[in-house]
Structures are given as structure tokens and as C-alpha cells.
Scaffold this motif. Sequence first.
Motif, short mmCIF file in Angstrom:
data_model
loop_
_atom_site.label_atom_id
_atom_site.label_comp_id
_atom_site.label_asym_id
_atom_site.label_seq_id
_atom_site.Cartn_x
_atom_site.Cartn_y
_atom_site.Cartn_z
N VAL A 37 -16.35 -0.08 16.01
CA VAL A 37 -17.58 0.57 16.47
C VAL A 37 -17.37 1.14 17.87
O VAL A 37 -16.89 0.47 18.78
N SER A 38 -17.71 2.40 18.02
CA SER A 38 -17.61 3.02 19.34
C SER A 38 -18.66 4.11 19.45
O SER A 38 -19.18 4.59 18.44
N TYR A 39 -18.96 4.50 20.65
CA TYR A 39 -19.92 5.58 20.88
C TYR A 39 -19.15 6.87 20.86
O TYR A 39 -18.44 7.23 21.80
N ALA A 52 -30.64 -9.16 27.84
CA ALA A 52 -29.82 -8.98 26.64
C ALA A 52 -30.45 -7.94 25.72
O ALA A 52 -31.68 -7.83 25.64
N GLY A 53 -29.62 -7.19 25.01
CA GLY A 53 -30.13 -6.18 24.10
C GLY A 53 -30.82 -6.81 22.90
O GLY A 53 -30.30 -7.75 22.30
N ILE A 54 -32.00 -6.30 22.55
CA ILE A 54 -32.73 -6.82 21.39
C ILE A 54 -32.99 -5.73 20.35
O ILE A 54 -33.42 -6.03 19.23
N ALA A 55 -32.71 -4.47 20.70
CA ALA A 55 -32.90 -3.37 19.77
C ALA A 55 -32.19 -2.14 20.32
O ALA A 55 -31.79 -2.10 21.49
N CYS A 56 -32.04 -1.13 19.43
CA CYS A 56 -31.37 0.10 19.82
C CYS A 56 -32.20 1.28 19.31
O CYS A 56 -32.41 1.43 18.11
N LYS A 57 -32.70 2.10 20.21
CA LYS A 57 -33.57 3.22 19.85
C LYS A 57 -32.80 4.33 19.15
O LYS A 57 -31.59 4.48 19.31
N LEU A 102 -26.05 -4.02 16.31
CA LEU A 102 -25.85 -2.88 17.20
C LEU A 102 -26.50 -3.07 18.56
O LEU A 102 -26.40 -2.18 19.42
N ASN A 103 -27.14 -4.19 18.78
CA ASN A 103 -27.86 -4.38 20.04
C ASN A 103 -26.92 -4.49 21.24
O ASN A 103 -27.27 -4.06 22.34
N GLY A 104 -25.72 -5.03 21.03
CA GLY A 104 -24.74 -5.14 22.10
C GLY A 104 -24.10 -3.82 22.45
O GLY A 104 -24.15 -3.36 23.60
N PRO A 105 -23.46 -3.14 21.46
CA PRO A 105 -22.77 -1.88 21.76
C PRO A 105 -23.69 -0.67 21.87
O PRO A 105 -23.19 0.44 22.06
N CYS A 106 -24.97 -0.83 21.75
CA CYS A 106 -25.91 0.29 21.82
C CYS A 106 -25.73 1.08 23.12
O CYS A 106 -25.61 0.50 24.20
N PRO A 107 -25.69 2.42 23.05
CA PRO A 107 -25.58 3.24 24.27
C PRO A 107 -26.69 2.89 25.27
O PRO A 107 -27.82 2.59 24.88
#
Length: 339
Positions: free
Chosen positions: A281-283, A181-186, A165-170
Motif C-alpha cells: 500500500v502506498s500513496y 490516532a487515525g480513525i477514518a480516511c476521507k 487504511l486509517n494508518g496510511p491514509c494521506p
Amino acid sequence: MAATTRGLMLNISCLLLFLGSLLPGALSTTFTLTNSCAYTVWPGLLSGSGTPALPTTGFALAPGESRAVEAPSAWSGRMWGRTFCGTGADGRFACATCDCGSGAVECAGGGAAPPCSLAEFTLDGSGSKDFYDVSLVDGSNIPVAVLPQGGSGEGCGATGCLADLNGPCPADLRVAGPDGAGIACKSACEAFGRPEDCCSGAFAGGPEACRPSAYSMFFKNACPRSYSYAYDDATSTFTCASGTAAYLVVFCPAAMSSLKSSVVSTSTSTTPALPHVNDTVSYLGRSRDAGSGSGWQYARSSSQASSSAPSPFAIAAVAALTWLCGSSAGRHWPLLSPS
């Protein structure tokens, strides 16, 4: 006469020791942690308050490596995967995600700093069941799955989140590394601290008071079997009959070609199957009145746990007792072996 009495007493003692080694308290549940990622993962392990400690609280797993950890009876706790770890100039070990704050590879009682994907367990809990789940309530940093090995009972099946989820994370939940680059999603709770996102204050009364939000539904749509917010029990808590399963915890499970067949073969639930990942996967801005849960609270078990097979220590103890007592009685008892 005295020799006969001594021999009889020895045989009785050996029999009691033998039977004692078969009791649930003498056995353990095996957790096998496997790294299917293309990079090193440092698992962290935390025992629940008042539960017995594990033999390790943290270690490194190279790509493709596995390690078995024996959990003692009456254990509950959490496991997670730390990423982007290293030792700084000050000599302290630290990780960019899920750091436990110990300054060392072993977490030594420290919990995971969010955002972090968590595998949670309570062994031999209510109704003589093992309870387990994969939680994204504290956000997500790495895909993780829990697969019971063996196991029986309705609801005894694989769970987890196969999606990265690190890429598509809002954007307002995203945690980026030095390269952007995304490494986590809060979670929304961590990002904003609002009671409605944290299910606290006036929103702490259960699923009727605290409903899923658009942010929690991002996690739920991506990973339907995982916890997405505090009261997401109905589709996210899994159980196996206590004493019937060992557990495989896999980081980056989508990399395992055998995962889908394992998901089918390990599940004995009669309830409709949930996908482990939604490929679209979408927001989604879904309303707060969607979904509900049963309100099961993660809590320490007051009873004991066991696995479907004796631990190596128990097997060795039984073998030694068998040799000793069999020799003294002039006969041999059959040895136990793992099923």
C-alpha cells in the motif's frame, strides 16, 4: 357427500398455501453480520427508497459476535460498521465514525455520515441477479468484506477491503481521534468538494468524463475489489444468480484465518481473480486517465429476492401446514429443510 366435498376443499386450500409458501416472495435472504475486530462495532442498516424495511436498523456486535438479519423480498440497501460509540451526558447515542444521526443505537432511517466503508446490495436486480459491492467512495473507517454463502453465476465471489487504511491514509484525508490516532480516511470529494473528485457538474457524464484521481487510486491500490470512485464498476460490482446465496458481511475480515480459503471456495467467476488487498500500500500519484468502469448505477430492484433456503418462518409455516393438512387427509407430506 358434503363431508367429502369439505375434505377435498380443505386439501386444495392447504396445497395452495403450501405452494404459496415456496414462492420467492414468501422467502427472504439472510445477511449474517460478523465482528472479527478486537473492539465492539455497531452495524448500521439502511433500506433503499421504496424498499421494504429490515427488522432492525442498528445494533451492537461485541468482538467475535455475529447476528443474522432477514431481508425481505425486493430489498436493496446499505450496511456499515460504526466505531467509537457511546451515550453522552445528554442521553444521545453517537459514534465517532459512520454516525447515522438518530441519537440511538437503531439508525431508524438515518444514513452513515462519511467517511464510511459501505456494503451495498440490490437483490434480484437486472437479469435476475443480486448485485453487491464494498464501496470506499465515501471514504473508509473499517475493513469490511462480503462473502456469498452458496451462490452461482459468473462474478459470484467474495469482495471487500481487508486493509485498515486509517494508518496510511494521506494526511489531507486523515480523520484523527482524540489521541491523534487515525480513525477514518476521507474521500477526496468530502475533503475538497471539487467536481472532478465528486464526479459532479461537468464531470458527471460517466467514466469518460470523470477519471480516477491520485486520491481514489490510494483506495484502489490498497483494496482492488472495492469501489474507489463513482465509476469504478468494472472491477468492483459483483453478482450472484438471484435466489442462490445468503451473504456474510464481516468487519475486520483480515482477522479471520479462514477468509482466504473462503474467498477461493465462494467464487465461481471465470474472470481473472483480483487480490483483496495489495500488500504494498502506498500513496500513488497516478494520472487521472487511468482506468474506467461500466457505469452501473446502484439502484433499487423492481423485482423480488429470495435466498437459497427458506427462512425459519417459512419452514415453520410449511411444517404447520403439513401437520394440519396431513392430519385431515390421513397422510403426511415431507417437510422442507434448509439446504
